[in-house]
Design a protein around this motif. Structure first.
Motif, PDB file in Angstrom:
ATOM      1  N   VAL A   1       0.828  -1.218   0.000  1.00  0.00           N
ATOM      2  CA  VAL A   1       0.000   0.000   0.000  1.00  0.00           C
ATOM      3  C   VAL A   1       0.857   1.261   0.000  1.00  0.00           C
ATOM      4  O   VAL A   1       0.346   2.359   0.201  1.00  0.00           O
ATOM      5  CB  VAL A   1      -0.981   0.000   1.195  1.00  0.00           C
ATOM      6  N   GLY A   2       2.157   1.110  -0.231  1.00  0.00           N
ATOM      7  CA  GLY A   2       3.016   2.272  -0.409  1.00  0.00           C
ATOM      8  C   GLY A   2       3.640   2.795   0.869  1.00  0.00           C
ATOM      9  O   GLY A   2       3.592   2.177   1.923  1.00  0.00           O
ATOM     10  N   GLY A   3       4.230   3.985   0.723  1.00  0.00           N
ATOM     11  CA  GLY A   3       4.933   4.611   1.835  1.00  0.00           C
ATOM     12  C   GLY A   3       3.983   5.041   2.934  1.00  0.00           C
ATOM     13  O   GLY A   3       2.804   5.309   2.717  1.00  0.00           O
ATOM     14  N   ILE A   4       4.524   5.144   4.153  1.00  0.00           N
ATOM     15  CA  ILE A   4       3.716   5.518   5.305  1.00  0.00           C
ATOM     16  C   ILE A   4       4.299   6.747   5.989  1.00  0.00           C
ATOM     17  O   ILE A   4       5.497   7.004   5.909  1.00  0.00           O
ATOM     18  CB  ILE A   4       3.617   4.355   6.315  1.00  0.00           C
ATOM     19  N   GLY A   5       3.436   7.503   6.635  1.00  0.00           N
ATOM     20  CA  GLY A   5       3.880   8.647   7.424  1.00  0.00           C
ATOM     21  C   GLY A   5       3.764   9.958   6.682  1.00  0.00           C
ATOM     22  O   GLY A   5       2.962  10.116   5.759  1.00  0.00           O
ATOM     23  N   HIS A   6       4.586  10.919   7.073  1.00  0.00           N
ATOM     24  CA  HIS A   6       4.497  12.270   6.528  1.00  0.00           C
ATOM     25  C   HIS A   6       4.674  12.300   5.014  1.00  0.00           C
ATOM     26  O   HIS A   6       4.046  13.098   4.319  1.00  0.00           O
ATOM     27  CB  HIS A   6       5.557  13.143   7.196  1.00  0.00           C
ATOM     28  N   THR A   7       5.522  11.436   4.486  1.00  0.00           N
ATOM     29  CA  THR A   7       5.750  11.375   3.046  1.00  0.00           C
ATOM     30  C   THR A   7       5.050  10.183   2.407  1.00  0.00           C
ATOM     31  O   THR A   7       5.374   9.799   1.286  1.00  0.00           O
ATOM     32  CB  THR A   7       7.255  11.317   2.738  1.00  0.00           C
ATOM     33  N   GLY A   8       4.098   9.592   3.117  1.00  0.00           N
ATOM     34  CA  GLY A   8       3.464   8.380   2.645  1.00  0.00           C
ATOM     35  C   GLY A   8       2.260   8.618   1.755  1.00  0.00           C
ATOM     36  O   GLY A   8       1.904   9.751   1.416  1.00  0.00           O
TER      37      GLY A   8
ATOM     38  N   SER B   1       4.996  12.217  13.795  1.00  0.00           N
ATOM     39  CA  SER B   1       5.316  12.863  15.084  1.00  0.00           C
ATOM     40  C   SER B   1       4.311  12.494  16.177  1.00  0.00           C
ATOM     41  O   SER B   1       3.910  13.310  16.994  1.00  0.00           O
ATOM     42  CB  SER B   1       5.387  14.382  14.909  1.00  0.00           C
ATOM     43  N   GLY B   2       3.920  11.211  16.174  1.00  0.00           N
ATOM     44  CA  GLY B   2       3.047  10.707  17.227  1.00  0.00           C
ATOM     45  C   GLY B   2       1.574  10.975  17.015  1.00  0.00           C
ATOM     46  O   GLY B   2       0.782  10.802  17.950  1.00  0.00           O
ATOM     47  N   THR B   3       1.161  11.368  15.798  1.00  0.00           N
ATOM     48  CA  THR B   3      -0.248  11.682  15.541  1.00  0.00           C
ATOM     49  C   THR B   3      -0.933  10.693  14.600  1.00  0.00           C
ATOM     50  O   THR B   3      -2.143  10.796  14.388  1.00  0.00           O
ATOM     51  CB  THR B   3      -0.392  13.090  14.935  1.00  0.00           C
ATOM     52  N   LEU B   4      -0.202   9.748  14.025  1.00  0.00           N
ATOM     53  CA  LEU B   4      -0.761   8.936  12.946  1.00  0.00           C
ATOM     54  C   LEU B   4      -1.681   7.827  13.439  1.00  0.00           C
ATOM     55  O   LEU B   4      -2.758   7.604  12.893  1.00  0.00           O
ATOM     56  CB  LEU B   4       0.367   8.338  12.100  1.00  0.00           C
ATOM     57  N   PHE B   5      -1.267   7.117  14.472  1.00  0.00           N
ATOM     58  CA  PHE B   5      -2.000   5.927  14.910  1.00  0.00           C
ATOM     59  C   PHE B   5      -3.076   6.344  15.904  1.00  0.00           C
ATOM     60  O   PHE B   5      -2.872   6.334  17.115  1.00  0.00           O
ATOM     61  CB  PHE B   5      -1.029   4.912  15.512  1.00  0.00           C
TER      62      PHE B   5
ATOM     63  N   TRP C   1       0.982  14.684   9.267  1.00  0.00           N
ATOM     64  CA  TRP C   1       1.695  15.820   9.834  1.00  0.00           C
ATOM     65  C   TRP C   1       3.141  15.474  10.172  1.00  0.00           C
ATOM     66  O   TRP C   1       3.515  14.308  10.289  1.00  0.00           O
ATOM     67  CB  TRP C   1       0.944  16.269  11.094  1.00  0.00           C
ATOM     68  N   TRP C   2       3.943  16.537  10.329  1.00  0.00           N
ATOM     69  CA  TRP C   2       5.315  16.405  10.834  1.00  0.00           C
ATOM     70  C   TRP C   2       5.566  17.582  11.753  1.00  0.00           C
ATOM     71  O   TRP C   2       5.281  18.734  11.402  1.00  0.00           O
ATOM     72  CB  TRP C   2       6.318  16.400   9.678  1.00  0.00           C
ATOM     73  N   ASP C   3       6.084  17.313  12.930  1.00  0.00           N
ATOM     74  CA  ASP C   3       6.248  18.345  13.952  1.00  0.00           C
ATOM     75  C   ASP C   3       7.521  19.157  13.728  1.00  0.00           C
ATOM     76  O   ASP C   3       8.631  18.679  13.960  1.00  0.00           O
ATOM     77  CB  ASP C   3       6.284  17.699  15.348  1.00  0.00           C
ATOM     78  N   VAL C   4       7.342  20.384  13.233  1.00  0.00           N
ATOM     79  CA  VAL C   4       8.408  21.382  13.202  1.00  0.00           C
ATOM     80  C   VAL C   4       7.870  22.579  13.976  1.00  0.00           C
ATOM     81  O   VAL C   4       6.968  23.271  13.498  1.00  0.00           O
ATOM     82  CB  VAL C   4       8.786  21.784  11.761  1.00  0.00           C
TER      83      VAL C   4
ATOM     84  N   HIS D   1      -2.672  20.590  15.434  1.00  0.00           N
ATOM     85  CA  HIS D   1      -2.009  19.302  15.204  1.00  0.00           C
ATOM     86  C   HIS D   1      -1.433  18.739  16.502  1.00  0.00           C
ATOM     87  O   HIS D   1      -1.574  17.540  16.777  1.00  0.00           O
ATOM     88  CB  HIS D   1      -0.896  19.454  14.165  1.00  0.00           C
ATOM     89  N   VAL D   2      -0.791  19.579  17.276  1.00  0.00           N
ATOM     90  CA  VAL D   2      -0.173  19.119  18.517  1.00  0.00           C
ATOM     91  C   VAL D   2      -1.207  18.495  19.441  1.00  0.00           C
ATOM     92  O   VAL D   2      -0.928  17.528  20.163  1.00  0.00           O
ATOM     93  CB  VAL D   2       0.551  20.293  19.216  1.00  0.00           C
ATOM     94  N   SER D   3      -2.412  19.023  19.415  1.00  0.00           N
ATOM     95  CA  SER D   3      -3.461  18.516  20.302  1.00  0.00           C
ATOM     96  C   SER D   3      -3.845  17.077  19.990  1.00  0.00           C
ATOM     97  O   SER D   3      -4.465  16.400  20.820  1.00  0.00           O
ATOM     98  CB  SER D   3      -4.703  19.412  20.213  1.00  0.00           C
ATOM     99  N   THR D   4      -3.470  16.599  18.800  1.00  0.00           N
ATOM    100  CA  THR D   4      -3.812  15.222  18.434  1.00  0.00           C
ATOM    101  C   THR D   4      -2.675  14.244  18.730  1.00  0.00           C
ATOM    102  O   THR D   4      -2.834  13.036  18.510  1.00  0.00           O
ATOM    103  CB  THR D   4      -4.148  15.129  16.935  1.00  0.00           C
ATOM    104  N   ARG D   5      -1.565  14.754  19.227  1.00  0.00           N
ATOM    105  CA  ARG D   5      -0.440  13.864  19.519  1.00  0.00           C
ATOM    106  C   ARG D   5      -0.800  12.909  20.656  1.00  0.00           C
ATOM    107  O   ARG D   5      -1.519  13.258  21.586  1.00  0.00           O
ATOM    108  CB  ARG D   5       0.802  14.668  19.896  1.00  0.00           C
ATOM    109  N   ARG D   6      -0.234  11.719  20.563  1.00  0.00           N
ATOM    110  CA  ARG D   6      -0.574  10.687  21.538  1.00  0.00           C
ATOM    111  C   ARG D   6       0.671   9.904  21.912  1.00  0.00           C
ATOM    112  O   ARG D   6       1.483   9.576  21.053  1.00  0.00           O
ATOM    113  CB  ARG D   6      -1.615   9.751  20.928  1.00  0.00           C
ATOM    114  N   ARG D   7       0.807   9.630  23.187  1.00  0.00           N
ATOM    115  CA  ARG D   7       1.888   8.756  23.644  1.00  0.00           C
ATOM    116  C   ARG D   7       1.334   7.339  23.780  1.00  0.00           C
ATOM    117  O   ARG D   7       0.357   7.114  24.482  1.00  0.00           O
ATOM    118  CB  ARG D   7       2.462   9.233  24.976  1.00  0.00           C
ATOM    119  N   HIS D   8       1.976   6.419  23.101  1.00  0.00           N
ATOM    120  CA  HIS D   8       1.519   5.026  23.137  1.00  0.00           C
ATOM    121  C   HIS D   8       2.258   4.302  24.264  1.00  0.00           C
ATOM    122  O   HIS D   8       3.452   4.055  24.197  1.00  0.00           O
ATOM    123  CB  HIS D   8       1.786   4.356  21.792  1.00  0.00           C
ATOM    124  N   LEU D   9       1.514   3.981  25.290  1.00  0.00           N
ATOM    125  CA  LEU D   9       2.094   3.392  26.493  1.00  0.00           C
ATOM    126  C   LEU D   9       1.617   1.960  26.741  1.00  0.00           C
ATOM    127  O   LEU D   9       2.037   1.336  27.704  1.00  0.00           O
ATOM    128  CB  LEU D   9       1.759   4.268  27.708  1.00  0.00           C
TER     129      LEU D   9
END
Length: 628
Positions: free
Chosen positions: A280-287, A315-319, A596-599, A620-628
């Motif tokens: 299904v191709g590339g994943i992430g910011h350039t996916g 940057s922690g927002t994809l999943f 997204w990508w966090d800059v 965007h930052v508000s959607t960031r998630r730490r996977h614990l």
């Protein structure tokens, strides 16, 4: 017991030792150090330089123009060789040694083996300071080579001849360890290099370093199988470890048996062919939109040989599925535990084979509706790729995606593409249709401008019968074109595609998106207000490449480009294709970032562009998630 010895200098002993080192994996034996690159100065000319002359039949030598570039060439060779063979790089002391640092960082970050042999100041200190010596008032044993410590997986300074024996063996152990490999540095004081010693003959005996394929722990494997069987929307992320392990066939079988879709990082692209049903191709910011939407809804992410960089995770927002879990098949425990995941610590190929056999026993496969969903999404993305490559007016200047489309038309499974930085990695990750496991050579761990041309030389050395393309923008070209001279000198028939867009296009776009207003990113004359917004600079990169000995083909239109690329591909001498691109429009431009990508954006600003960018950033930052 009498020990047979041979009297040699330290440098002679090291060269002879390196020539006798081999790796072995899956019954295939290769020479570990295939050759030595070198630029000579007073810190290595009488030591390593003389030793290479003394043992020329045992150790091939290649002349470079820039120390950093020599490391890039060795790294390109190592990657193309599956990390089973690499090259050494020797330099003088001072600037020659510190020029190695960037290349060493690149090698270590990408887990690619390279042996660095910088000269060092006198161990006996007969004159202090010597030429190019860094004086450190608080420590007498520090030199500029200590800059290499944090970017090396192993570092030692050989201050006595007999210290070479354990150090050389440790260096080989690290170079051949699939977990620990990276840059290895043996700093060689110039007086010690030339010092003679009675070496035991056993030191020079042929030595074979077995490259491990460890299997999974039974308990971890059983838990991994249970986790996969419980998932409804699993997705695989294939990283560079798939290629390093030569696990592509094992991954293809796993995907075919289970129906689980496979996305890829920059380092992992090509793990499946572009036309494989589960790719299904590339994943992430350039996916791709296909892969990123699957990631957003996945309840299980199966990472195979990936480090989960910020580009991969957006940057922690994809999943974003609240129930998402991670299963990480990785030979390194450090990476296996990332994102709070269940580790499956094993060689990628071995681990995939074990998973596949277990899942076959349960006849496990994803639901048909899930397979239909990603298949239809993949078809829609392919239509977007076709639109980017499409050319309505062949007698006009191409866009950058159309340049890739022209190359796509003539490439087959044998072509190898090399890139590292700028706007090309994003376009390639989203658009390029990879045809073979090693076709897509993106250095994106360090994303080092200047990597492409020397790396292409190293790749061509490892794959002499295949077309090897270095894809470079003008910014990257100006960083390090010097090894074109090396390609010409040694008749290494690389193909260099220079894409001229008058500046740092990638960072220009990023600057605009974060409120930086493209400041300092264009190659133009200064305007009256001091900004670089005047006419483009009259720099002729094609003429520059020609002045370095390259055969150069200029392409002004898409039609010209197609002809030039075909001619370059057929050439048996180093050849450059130069093309100036136009600004992409909505039809033929690459699709925008799908994640997204966090800059970070300025928290306080008066300029409207920065204020607006900050508002978007906070959303965007508000959607960031730490996977614990």
């Amino acid at each position: 017991m009498t020990v047979q010895t041979t009297r040699l200098t330290v440098a002679q002993a090291l060269v002879r030792f390196l020539a006798a080192q081999y790796t072995e994996r899956d019954g295939v034996r290769q020479r570990l150090i295939g050759a030595t690159w070198g630029i000579f100065g007073h810190g290595n000319v009488a030591g390593i330089g003389q030793a290479l002359v003394e043992h020329a039949e045992e150790m091939p030598y290649h002349q470079g123009r820039n120390e950093q570039a020599m490391v890039h060439a060795a790294v390109g060779y190592a990657r193309q060789s599956g990390r089973l063979s690499t090259q050494a790089v020797t330099t003088s002391i001072g600037p020659g040694a510190t020029n190695l640092v960037t290349g060493a960082a690149l090698a270590t970050i990408n887990h690619l083996p390279v042996l660095l042999l910088p000269g060092d100041v006198f161990a006996t200190r007969p004159a202090d300071p010597v030429l190019q010596q860094l004086e450190v008032p608080y420590a007498g044993d520090v030199s500029v080579n200590d800059c290499l410590r944090p970017v090396s997986k192993y570092f030692d300074r050989i201050t006595r001849p007999e210290a070479l024996i354990p150090s050389a063996l440790s260096a080989m152990r690290v170079l051949t360890d699939p977990v620990e490999t990276g840059a290895v540095t043996l700093a060689l004081p110039q007086d010690v290099q030339a010092e003679a010693y009675d070496w035991p003959e056993e030191f020079f005996a042929e030595r074979v370093w077995a490259v491990r394929r460890p299997g999974a722990d039974p308990a971890e494997l059983a838990e991994a199988v249970r986790t996969i069987r419980a998932a409804e929307r699993p997705v695989v992320i294939a990283g560079g470890g798939v290629h390093h392990s030569r696990a592509e066939e094992a991954l293809a079988e796993f995907a075919e048996i289970t129906g689980i879709p496979v996305a890829s990082t920059q380092a992992g692209k090509g793990s499946l062919r572009h036309d494989h049903p589960q790719d299904v191709g590339g994943i992430g910011h350039t996916g791709t939109a296909t892969a990123d939407e699957l990631a957003r809804t996945a309840d299980l992410v199966i990472g195979v040989g990936t480090r989960y960089t910020d580009f991969t995770t957006a940057s922690g927002t994809l999943f974003s599925n609240p129930n998402v879990r991670f299963l990480n098949l990785n030979i390194a425990s450090f990476d296996g535990h990332k994102l709070g995941g269940r580790p499956l610590v094993a060689d990628a190929r071995t681990g995939l084979e074990e998973l596949t056999e277990r899942l076959k026993m349960h006849d496990h496969r994803v639901a048909p509706s899930y397979a239909t969903e990603y298949t239809e999404d993949k078809e829609r993305w392919e239509q977007r790729v076709d639109a980017c490559y499409e050319v309505d007016e062949p007698d006009t200047r191409p866009t950058q995606p159309q340049v890739l489309g022209a190359l796509d038309e003539i490439a087959d499974e044998s072509d190898i593409l090399i890139n590292a930085a700028g706007s090309l990695p994003g376009d390639l990750h989203k658009l390029w249709r990879t045809r073979s496991p090693d076709q897509y050579h993106l250095e994106y761990g360090y994303s080092c401008m200047g990597y492409e041309i020397p790396a292409a030389i190293g790749v061509k050395m490892a794959a002499p019968d295949r077309p090897v393309w270095a894809l470079v923008g003008d910014g990257t070209y100006l960083m390090m074109p010097t090894e074109l001279v090396t390609a010409v000198q040694e008749g290494i028939a690389i193909k260099v595609l220079i894409i001229q867009n008058h500046g740092y296009a990638s960072i220009g776009g990023l600057s605009e998106s974060v409120g930086g207003e493209r400041f300092g990113t264009a190659y133009r004359y200064p305007a009256e207000d001091g900004s670089y917004t005047g006419p483009p600079l009259p720099v002729d990169l094609a003429a520059n490449a020609a002045s370095l000995g390259m055969r150069v083909l200029r392409a002004k239109t898409v039609r010209d480009l197609r002809e030039a690329l075909a001619e370059a591909r057929a050439a048996d001498t180093p050849t450059c294709v130069y093309v100036e691109t136009q600004t992409a429009d909505t039809v033929s431009g690459a699709p925008p970032a799908q994640a997204w990508w966090d800059v970070p954006v300025a928290e306080t600003a008066t300029r409207p562009s920065a204020v607006k960018a900050r508002e978007l950033y906070e959303r965007h930052v508000s959607t960031r998630r730490r996977h614990l």
